[in-house]
Design a protein around this motif. Structure first.
Motif, PDB file in Angstrom:
ATOM      1  N   PHE A 413      -1.319   3.196  -0.015  1.00  8.37           N
ATOM      2  CA  PHE A 413      -1.737   4.225   0.773  1.00  8.37           C
ATOM      3  C   PHE A 413      -0.660   4.954   1.318  1.00  8.37           C
ATOM      4  N   ALA A 414       0.428   4.509   1.441  1.00 10.80           N
ATOM      5  CA  ALA A 414       1.550   5.167   1.880  1.00 10.80           C
ATOM      6  C   ALA A 414       2.322   6.231   0.864  1.00 10.80           C
ATOM      7  N   ARG A 415       1.839   5.988  -0.418  1.00  9.96           N
ATOM      8  CA  ARG A 415       2.449   6.851  -1.453  1.00  9.96           C
ATOM      9  C   ARG A 415       1.486   7.990  -1.550  1.00  9.96           C
ATOM     10  N   LEU A 416       0.287   7.923  -1.148  1.00  5.37           N
ATOM     11  CA  LEU A 416      -0.894   8.853  -1.549  1.00  5.37           C
ATOM     12  C   LEU A 416      -0.566   9.896  -0.552  1.00  5.37           C
ATOM     13  N   LEU A 417      -0.191   9.357   0.990  1.00  4.23           N
ATOM     14  CA  LEU A 417       0.084  10.386   1.925  1.00  4.23           C
ATOM     15  C   LEU A 417       1.557  10.879   1.925  1.00  4.23           C
ATOM     16  N   GLY A 418       2.407  10.480   0.958  1.00  2.00           N
ATOM     17  CA  GLY A 418       3.993  10.797   0.863  1.00  2.00           C
ATOM     18  C   GLY A 418       4.834  10.459   1.803  1.00  2.00           C
ATOM     19  N   VAL A 419       4.561   9.330   2.047  1.00  2.48           N
ATOM     20  CA  VAL A 419       5.416   8.494   3.259  1.00  2.48           C
ATOM     21  C   VAL A 419       5.868   7.108   2.709  1.00  2.48           C
ATOM     22  N   SER A 420       6.747   6.385   3.300  1.00  5.32           N
ATOM     23  CA  SER A 420       7.067   5.191   2.844  1.00  5.32           C
ATOM     24  C   SER A 420       7.159   4.172   4.128  1.00  5.32           C
ATOM     25  N   LEU A 421       6.645   2.819   3.612  1.00 12.81           N
ATOM     26  CA  LEU A 421       6.698   1.806   4.693  1.00 12.81           C
ATOM     27  C   LEU A 421       7.871   1.021   4.497  1.00 12.81           C
ATOM     28  N   GLY A 422       8.914   1.552   3.838  1.00 16.27           N
ATOM     29  CA  GLY A 422      10.141   0.808   3.652  1.00 16.27           C
ATOM     30  C   GLY A 422      10.128  -0.295   2.675  1.00 16.27           C
ATOM     31  N   ASP A 423      10.882  -1.436   3.274  1.00 19.50           N
ATOM     32  CA  ASP A 423      10.815  -2.811   2.381  1.00 19.50           C
ATOM     33  C   ASP A 423       9.780  -3.462   2.458  1.00 19.50           C
ATOM     34  N   THR A 424       8.667  -3.483   1.554  1.00 18.69           N
ATOM     35  CA  THR A 424       7.522  -4.092   1.612  1.00 18.69           C
ATOM     36  C   THR A 424       7.417  -5.491   0.820  1.00 18.69           C
ATOM     37  N   ASP A 425       6.516  -6.413   0.808  1.00 21.35           N
ATOM     38  CA  ASP A 425       6.381  -7.460   0.124  1.00 21.35           C
ATOM     39  C   ASP A 425       5.319  -6.921  -0.889  1.00 21.35           C
ATOM     40  N   GLY A 426       4.694  -6.099  -0.859  1.00 19.98           N
ATOM     41  CA  GLY A 426       3.653  -5.513  -1.629  1.00 19.98           C
ATOM     42  C   GLY A 426       4.093  -4.417  -2.756  1.00 19.98           C
ATOM     43  N   ARG A 427       3.399  -3.924  -3.657  1.00 25.13           N
ATOM     44  CA  ARG A 427       3.890  -2.933  -4.563  1.00 25.13           C
ATOM     45  C   ARG A 427       2.929  -1.679  -4.506  1.00 25.13           C
ATOM     46  N   ILE A 428       3.405  -0.550  -4.946  1.00 26.08           N
ATOM     47  CA  ILE A 428       2.528   0.572  -5.036  1.00 26.08           C
ATOM     48  C   ILE A 428       1.626   0.472  -6.217  1.00 26.08           C
ATOM     49  N   LEU A 429       0.433   0.415  -6.231  1.00 28.63           N
ATOM     50  CA  LEU A 429      -0.493   0.381  -7.507  1.00 28.63           C
ATOM     51  C   LEU A 429      -0.418   1.858  -8.166  1.00 28.63           C
ATOM     52  N   GLU A 430       0.603   2.054  -9.018  1.00 31.34           N
ATOM     53  CA  GLU A 430       0.931   3.274  -9.593  1.00 31.34           C
ATOM     54  C   GLU A 430       0.005   3.628 -10.661  1.00 31.34           C
ATOM     55  N   GLU A 431      -0.683   2.543 -11.303  1.00 37.55           N
ATOM     56  CA  GLU A 431      -1.567   2.470 -12.326  1.00 37.55           C
ATOM     57  C   GLU A 431      -2.669   3.186 -12.051  1.00 37.55           C
ATOM     58  N   ILE A 432      -2.997   3.377 -10.795  1.00 35.78           N
ATOM     59  CA  ILE A 432      -4.431   4.036 -10.197  1.00 35.78           C
ATOM     60  C   ILE A 432      -4.153   5.609  -9.955  1.00 35.78           C
ATOM     61  N   LEU A 433      -2.741   5.825  -9.674  1.00 40.37           N
ATOM     62  CA  LEU A 433      -2.538   7.230  -9.199  1.00 40.37           C
ATOM     63  C   LEU A 433      -2.337   8.169 -10.176  1.00 40.37           C
ATOM     64  N   GLU A 434      -2.575   9.300  -9.779  1.00 42.79           N
ATOM     65  CA  GLU A 434      -2.434  10.224 -10.991  1.00 42.79           C
ATOM     66  C   GLU A 434      -1.254  10.753 -11.359  1.00 42.79           C
ATOM     67  N   LEU A 435       0.066  10.174 -10.481  1.00 45.84           N
ATOM     68  CA  LEU A 435       1.462   9.985 -11.036  1.00 45.84           C
ATOM     69  C   LEU A 435       1.576   9.520 -12.164  1.00 45.84           C
ATOM     70  N   ALA A 436       0.588   8.357 -12.361  1.00 40.68           N
ATOM     71  CA  ALA A 436       0.885   7.736 -13.727  1.00 40.68           C
ATOM     72  C   ALA A 436       0.557   8.392 -14.958  1.00 40.68           C
TER      73      ALA A 436
END
Length: 449
Positions: A413-436
């Motif tokens: 969600f953060a990547r879609l909004l162009g913001v960062s949550l910092g050091d997270t336990d989870g990952r960005i699901l880049e495979e579903i985003l148009e940047l992939a």
């Protein structure tokens, strides 16, 4: 970091399970949305898998051991209705709505857990009157955005019956539709509870739960049409998700009955708790065991003996015992001395009176707030995953994610909004985003497949 969308709308349908997918595909609005969406029907939840820790993990990308919301309710031995983790101040670190606000976006949250007193532009927090002198409307107003909530109450308040379902979700729906059209927030978080409530009171596959799924389908349709009518279809991204599944139960485990018998919980002549050396705090399908004084090795040994006397026989309902270190490694509260996992068909209750094991009956559900279906279990329980569907601006069409974790949602969600949550336990699901790279953008209309 450039945003990939202008409006991010997250619809959380509490207790929406992977097992619900066949039913969702028979409901018109869910089917239309799911067709062409990027999705995962095997989302691993967190431990303990109860609503407040789950929703905090969704918007932080962290496990409870890090974000601090380790249960729905606080340790308040003897209170008939313990206070919940209602307030933003109980969360360690930043959240999705904090970062969106810092980036200059308008933010909205409707019944999203752990948002009381949060800095959200249009905030209707999930909080209820928990003292005899409190009034539900006033408690909500004082902990959210007063003028916004007064407007929603004036427009749609007659729909509600306090916090009863399905009327509460109907009130939230009308408020959501109006907010989309009138406020057009950059980030909107909406929490619907109808399905979870029906499963607790009637069972996982009950006719009442099935009716709630159908009501949710109509609610989804209304939200998607509101996005279209607001002229936001081409600039919005919508996520549909669950936070956990649920399992039917027939037995309630009351560990505090045994702790009281061992003299580790003291009560007065009325049965009210006056002191405790050890206490079992339920997370429904799991439970924390706390020793009041960490230096009290005698009490800790006594608790270990109680656990050992039960664990060898699955008829007592305890499937697994975790140490404090093991619980923390799983993302749960490392301050607990032990964590217990229930056998399927069992769950934990805080109550310290009556029998150690009690049958779950219609009478006990009605009179003792017992449940016919529960969550809170380990994310590794069989057939216990939840779901994630995404559609709209910045999201690719039709990407299937074989498996993911609840903690992956916040960073995405953060990547879609162009913001960062910092050091997270989870990952960005880049495979579903148009940047992939290597993927093709296709039609992603919310209303037509």
């Amino acid at each position: 970091m450039n945003p990939l969308t202008n409006h991010l709308i997250v619809l959380s349908f509490d207790c929406l399970s992977s097992l619900d997918v066949p039913a969702l595909l028979k409901l018109p609005n869910f089917k239309t949305f799911i067709d062409g969406s990027s999705y995962c029907t095997n989302v691993q939840t967190i431990y303990p898998s109860v609503t407040y820790p789950c929703h905090t993990s969704i918007i932080t990308g962290k496990y409870p051991s890090k974000h601090g919301v380790v249960n729905n309710t606080f340790i308040q031995p003897g209170r008939t209705s313990p206070d919940w983790y209602w307030h933003r101040r109980t969360i360690n670190g930043t959240t999705l709505y904090d970062e969106a606000k810092k980036a200059g976006m308008k933010t909205a949250a409707l019944l999203w857990p752990v948002t009381a007193k949060a800095k959200i532009d249009y905030n209707m927090p999930e909080i209820f009157a928990n003292r005899p002198w409190q009034n539900q409307v006033m408690v909500s107003l004082l902990n959210g955005t007063p003028l916004y909530q007064m407007e929603m109450e004036a427009r749609f308040g007659k729909i509600r019956r306090g916090i009863k379902q399905p009327e509460l979700d109907d009130f939230v729906l009308e408020s959501t539709v109006h907010t989309i059209k009138a406020k057009k927030p950059g980030l909107m978080l909406v929490h619907f509870v109808d399905l979870d409530s029906q499963r607790h009171h009637h069972g996982f596959s009950s006719k009442e739960a099935n009716a709630a799924l159908k009501r949710h389908d109509k609610r989804l349709g209304r939200v998607l049409r509101a996005i279209q009518e607001a002229g936001l279809s081409d600039s919005s991204t919508v996520f549909i998700l669950g936070d956990h599944s649920a399992l039917d139960v027939s037995k309630a485990i009351k560990m505090n009955v045994l702790l009281k018998e061992k003299g580790l919980i003291k009560t007065d002549i009325t049965g009210k708790i006056t002191g405790w050396k050890a206490y079992c705090k339920s997370c429904d399908g799991s439970a924390y065991l706390y020793v009041n004084n960490p230096a009290d090795t005698e009490t800790k040994r006594a608790v270990e003996n109680v656990i050992d006397s039960l664990h060898h026989d699955k008829r007592n309902g305890i499937e697994k015992v975790y140490s404090s270190r093991e619980a923390k490694q799983m993302g749960a509260d490392g301050n607990a001395d032990f964590m217990l996992e229930a056998v399927k068909g069992f769950y934990f209750e805080d109550n310290h009176e009556g029998m150690f094991l009690e049958d779950v009956t219609k009478e006990s559900v009605l009179n003792k707030n017992f449940s016919f279906a529960c969550h809170g279990y380990s994310p590794f329980k069989e057939n216990y995953s939840t779901v994630f569907f995404a559609k709209g601006k910045g999201v690719l069409n039709g990407v299937r994610i074989p498996s993911m974790k609840l903690i992956d949602e916040g960073p995405t969600f953060a990547r879609l909004l162009g913001v960062s949550l910092g050091d997270t336990d989870g990952r960005i699901l880049e495979e579903i985003l148009e940047l992939a790279p290597g993927n093709v953008k296709l039609n992603k209309s919310f209303i037509t497949s």
